[in-house]
Design a protein around this motif. Structure first.
Motif, PDB file in Angstrom:
ATOM      1  N   ASP B  84      -0.129  11.635  49.519  1.00 32.28           N
ATOM      2  CA  ASP B  84      -0.661  11.070  48.175  1.00 32.28           C
ATOM      3  C   ASP B  84      -2.030  11.426  47.943  1.00 32.28           C
ATOM      4  OD1 ASP B  84       1.717   9.759  47.872  1.00 32.28           O
ATOM      5  OD2 ASP B  84       1.271   8.180  49.410  1.00 32.28           O
ATOM      6  N   ILE B  85      -2.436  12.201  47.024  1.00 35.07           N
ATOM      7  CA  ILE B  85      -3.769  12.442  46.754  1.00 35.07           C
ATOM      8  C   ILE B  85      -4.345  12.076  45.537  1.00 35.07           C
ATOM      9  CG2 ILE B  85      -5.315  14.504  46.561  1.00 35.07           C
ATOM     10  CD1 ILE B  85      -2.994  16.212  47.711  1.00 35.07           C
ATOM     11  N   ASP B  86      -5.703  11.429  45.668  1.00 32.45           N
ATOM     12  CA  ASP B  86      -6.415  11.186  44.402  1.00 32.45           C
ATOM     13  C   ASP B  86      -7.586  12.166  44.241  1.00 32.45           C
ATOM     14  OD1 ASP B  86      -5.175   9.015  43.362  1.00 32.45           O
ATOM     15  OD2 ASP B  86      -5.987   7.772  45.239  1.00 32.45           O
ATOM     16  N   PHE B  87      -7.487  13.051  43.059  1.00 32.98           N
ATOM     17  CA  PHE B  87      -8.958  13.721  42.837  1.00 32.98           C
ATOM     18  C   PHE B  87      -9.829  13.055  41.996  1.00 32.98           C
ATOM     19  CE2 PHE B  87      -4.851  16.344  42.850  1.00 32.98           C
ATOM     20  CZ  PHE B  87      -5.138  17.154  43.845  1.00 32.98           C
ATOM     21  N   ASN B  88     -10.998  12.965  42.702  1.00 35.43           N
ATOM     22  CA  ASN B  88     -12.077  12.271  42.071  1.00 35.43           C
ATOM     23  C   ASN B  88     -13.175  12.972  41.365  1.00 35.43           C
ATOM     24  OD1 ASN B  88     -10.911  11.127  44.902  1.00 35.43           O
ATOM     25  ND2 ASN B  88     -11.629   9.422  43.852  1.00 35.43           N
ATOM     26  N   SER B  89     -13.843  14.092  42.089  1.00 35.74           N
ATOM     27  CA  SER B  89     -14.720  14.879  41.267  1.00 35.74           C
ATOM     28  C   SER B  89     -14.542  16.129  41.322  1.00 35.74           C
ATOM     29  CB  SER B  89     -16.124  14.609  42.008  1.00 35.74           C
ATOM     30  OG  SER B  89     -16.290  13.202  42.115  1.00 35.74           O
ATOM     31  N   PRO B  90     -14.899  17.073  40.427  1.00 38.86           N
ATOM     32  CA  PRO B  90     -14.739  18.644  40.446  1.00 38.86           C
ATOM     33  C   PRO B  90     -15.854  19.092  41.538  1.00 38.86           C
ATOM     34  CG  PRO B  90     -16.070  18.116  38.543  1.00 38.86           C
ATOM     35  CD  PRO B  90     -15.749  16.764  39.251  1.00 38.86           C
ATOM     36  N   CYS B  91     -15.198  20.448  41.976  1.00 38.34           N
ATOM     37  CA  CYS B  91     -15.958  21.306  42.946  1.00 38.34           C
ATOM     38  C   CYS B  91     -16.021  22.663  42.532  1.00 38.34           C
ATOM     39  CB  CYS B  91     -15.739  21.059  44.365  1.00 38.34           C
ATOM     40  SG  CYS B  91     -14.002  21.308  44.874  1.00 38.34           S
ATOM     41  N   HIS B  92     -16.477  23.757  42.946  1.00 34.21           N
ATOM     42  CA  HIS B  92     -16.644  24.843  42.634  1.00 34.21           C
ATOM     43  C   HIS B  92     -16.422  25.870  43.714  1.00 34.21           C
ATOM     44  CE1 HIS B  92     -17.570  23.139  38.709  1.00 34.21           C
ATOM     45  NE2 HIS B  92     -18.286  22.289  39.222  1.00 34.21           N
ATOM     46  N   ALA B  93     -16.353  27.072  43.405  1.00 28.90           N
ATOM     47  CA  ALA B  93     -16.287  28.276  44.214  1.00 28.90           C
ATOM     48  C   ALA B  93     -17.744  28.382  45.233  1.00 28.90           C
ATOM     49  CB  ALA B  93     -15.908  29.752  43.760  1.00 28.90           C
ATOM     50  N   GLY B  94     -17.787  28.552  46.332  1.00 31.72           N
ATOM     51  CA  GLY B  94     -19.157  28.522  46.960  1.00 31.72           C
ATOM     52  C   GLY B  94     -19.364  27.404  47.586  1.00 31.72           C
ATOM     53  N   ASP B  95     -18.963  25.985  46.771  1.00 26.01           N
ATOM     54  CA  ASP B  95     -19.434  24.873  47.330  1.00 26.01           C
ATOM     55  C   ASP B  95     -19.153  24.487  48.741  1.00 26.01           C
ATOM     56  OD1 ASP B  95     -20.459  24.036  44.857  1.00 26.01           O
ATOM     57  OD2 ASP B  95     -18.842  22.743  44.598  1.00 26.01           O
ATOM     58  N   LEU B  96     -19.834  23.878  49.827  1.00 32.43           N
ATOM     59  CA  LEU B  96     -19.633  23.510  51.334  1.00 32.43           C
ATOM     60  C   LEU B  96     -18.695  22.261  50.975  1.00 32.43           C
ATOM     61  CD1 LEU B  96     -20.013  24.336  54.259  1.00 32.43           C
ATOM     62  CD2 LEU B  96     -21.750  22.666  54.135  1.00 32.43           C
ATOM     63  N   LEU B  97     -17.509  22.402  51.518  1.00 38.55           N
ATOM     64  CA  LEU B  97     -16.711  21.053  51.550  1.00 38.55           C
ATOM     65  C   LEU B  97     -16.266  20.536  52.876  1.00 38.55           C
ATOM     66  CD1 LEU B  97     -13.922  22.639  49.205  1.00 38.55           C
ATOM     67  CD2 LEU B  97     -15.806  21.145  48.537  1.00 38.55           C
ATOM     68  N   HIS B  98     -16.592  19.134  53.055  1.00 44.15           N
ATOM     69  CA  HIS B  98     -16.559  18.471  54.251  1.00 44.15           C
ATOM     70  C   HIS B  98     -15.139  17.778  54.526  1.00 44.15           C
ATOM     71  CE1 HIS B  98     -18.047  16.875  58.001  1.00 44.15           C
ATOM     72  NE2 HIS B  98     -17.532  15.679  57.732  1.00 44.15           N
ATOM     73  N   VAL B  99     -14.349  18.326  55.405  1.00 44.43           N
ATOM     74  CA  VAL B  99     -12.946  17.458  55.534  1.00 44.43           C
ATOM     75  C   VAL B  99     -13.118  16.593  56.295  1.00 44.43           C
ATOM     76  CG1 VAL B  99     -10.587  17.986  55.655  1.00 44.43           C
ATOM     77  CG2 VAL B  99     -12.039  19.782  54.384  1.00 44.43           C
ATOM     78  N   ALA B 100     -12.503  15.161  56.384  1.00 46.47           N
ATOM     79  CA  ALA B 100     -12.548  14.378  57.536  1.00 46.47           C
ATOM     80  C   ALA B 100     -11.310  13.551  57.468  1.00 46.47           C
ATOM     81  CB  ALA B 100     -13.718  13.562  57.460  1.00 46.47           C
ATOM     82  N   GLY B 101     -10.478  13.555  58.769  1.00 44.52           N
ATOM     83  CA  GLY B 101      -9.579  12.533  58.759  1.00 44.52           C
ATOM     84  C   GLY B 101      -9.407  11.680  59.747  1.00 44.52           C
ATOM     85  N   GLU B 102      -8.606  10.573  59.734  1.00 41.76           N
ATOM     86  CA  GLU B 102      -8.528   9.512  60.725  1.00 41.76           C
ATOM     87  C   GLU B 102      -7.119   9.004  60.842  1.00 41.76           C
ATOM     88  OE1 GLU B 102     -11.243   6.386  60.325  1.00 41.76           O
ATOM     89  OE2 GLU B 102     -10.415   5.232  62.039  1.00 41.76           O
ATOM     90  N   VAL B 103      -6.469   9.054  61.921  1.00 46.22           N
ATOM     91  CA  VAL B 103      -5.075   8.486  62.140  1.00 46.22           C
ATOM     92  C   VAL B 103      -5.016   6.898  61.669  1.00 46.22           C
ATOM     93  CG1 VAL B 103      -3.325   8.372  63.945  1.00 46.22           C
ATOM     94  CG2 VAL B 103      -4.368  10.262  64.020  1.00 46.22           C
ATOM     95  N   VAL B 104      -4.300   6.526  60.998  1.00 43.31           N
ATOM     96  CA  VAL B 104      -4.297   5.011  60.472  1.00 43.31           C
ATOM     97  C   VAL B 104      -3.016   4.561  61.071  1.00 43.31           C
ATOM     98  CG1 VAL B 104      -5.988   5.371  58.863  1.00 43.31           C
ATOM     99  CG2 VAL B 104      -3.558   5.636  58.280  1.00 43.31           C
ATOM    100  N   PHE B 105      -1.908   5.300  61.268  1.00 42.27           N
ATOM    101  CA  PHE B 105      -0.481   4.496  61.635  1.00 42.27           C
ATOM    102  C   PHE B 105       0.128   5.640  62.470  1.00 42.27           C
ATOM    103  CE2 PHE B 105       4.068   4.317  60.676  1.00 42.27           C
ATOM    104  CZ  PHE B 105       4.230   3.121  60.731  1.00 42.27           C
TER     105      PHE B 105
END
Lengths: 87, 139
Positions: B84-105
């Motif tokens: 399930d994904i919510d898209f909140n803000s736009p981003c563009h080619a070249g932007d540094l994107l930080h991905v973070a995840g945590e186990v919740v179940f």
């Protein structure tokens, strides 16, 4: 404490809402005789989604042997009642 | 690639990494997906719509969620069951994107793990957030 007093019909009504949401069937009528053979789209992946949602909804944890023995919704209700009573 | 088994995975386990998409990645995604919406592939149109440059496809940036669970958390032994994904803000080619995840179940009986994850730009703006469901196909 309130959960441990739920009767079978209450649990069935709550399960019906969960099944309607997970299976995307807003008009689904669930009965104690409902099982994977007579409910459309109740496949293996849906089964995992149903059981994990039920675990979270009732705040219980199933053991592997318990879920392997389930034959229909009626047995599921009885298992949930046993789990709630032992909380 | 991480090779966590179901018994190794506990609530609270985390992983994070950085990624960047190029204009070539965008072109490749447009070709593969068939989504040629000009907001994503036409610089003039995107600027006319008020964006600095074409907006990265949400499903392209979300492919990083596939990498997160399939390579790192838990890694090799899982298959993606749902997201399930919510898209909140736009981003563009070249932007540094930080991905973070945590186990919740974690359900050992159902071999199911759920991960809450997010993608943020370098300025910490939330690009998207997701709840990811994976299943172990080995014990």
């Amino acid at each position: 404490m309130a959960d441990s007093t739920k009767d079978g019909d209450e649990i069935l009504a709550e399960l019906q809402e969960i099944f309607r949401d997970i299976l995307d069937q807003p008009d689904l009528t669930l009965t104690r005789a409902s099982n994977a053979s007579n409910v459309e789209d109740w496949d293996s992946l849906a089964h995992i989604n149903l059981l994990t949602t039920i675990e979270k909804h009732f705040k219980i944890k199933f053991a592997l042997n318990e879920i392997q023995e389930l034959k229909d919704v009626g047995e599921m209700i009885e298992l949930i009642q046993r789990k709630l009573a032992s909380k | 690639m991480n090779e966590y088994r179901l018994g190794d995975v506990t609530v609270g386990m985390k992983h994070e990494f950085d990624a960047t998409f190029t204009a070539e990645d965008v072109a490749a995604f447009a070709r593969i997906s068939g989504d040629v919406n000009p907001l994503h592939v036409d610089e003039t149109y995107a600027k006319g719509a008020g964006f600095a440059s074409p907006v990265l496809f949400g499903m392209l940036t979300s492919s990083l969620y596939s990498q997160l669970v399939g390579v790192y958390l838990p890694g090799k032994y899982v298959l993606l069951h749902g997201i399930d994904i919510d898209f909140n803000s736009p981003c563009h080619a070249g932007d540094l994107l930080h991905v973070a995840g945590e186990v919740v179940f974690v359900s050992e009986a159902l071999k199911r793990v759920e991960i809450k994850a997010s993608i943020r730009r370098a300025d910490r703006k939330l690009v998207s957030k997701a709840t990811i469901r994976v299943g172990f196909h080995v014990d």
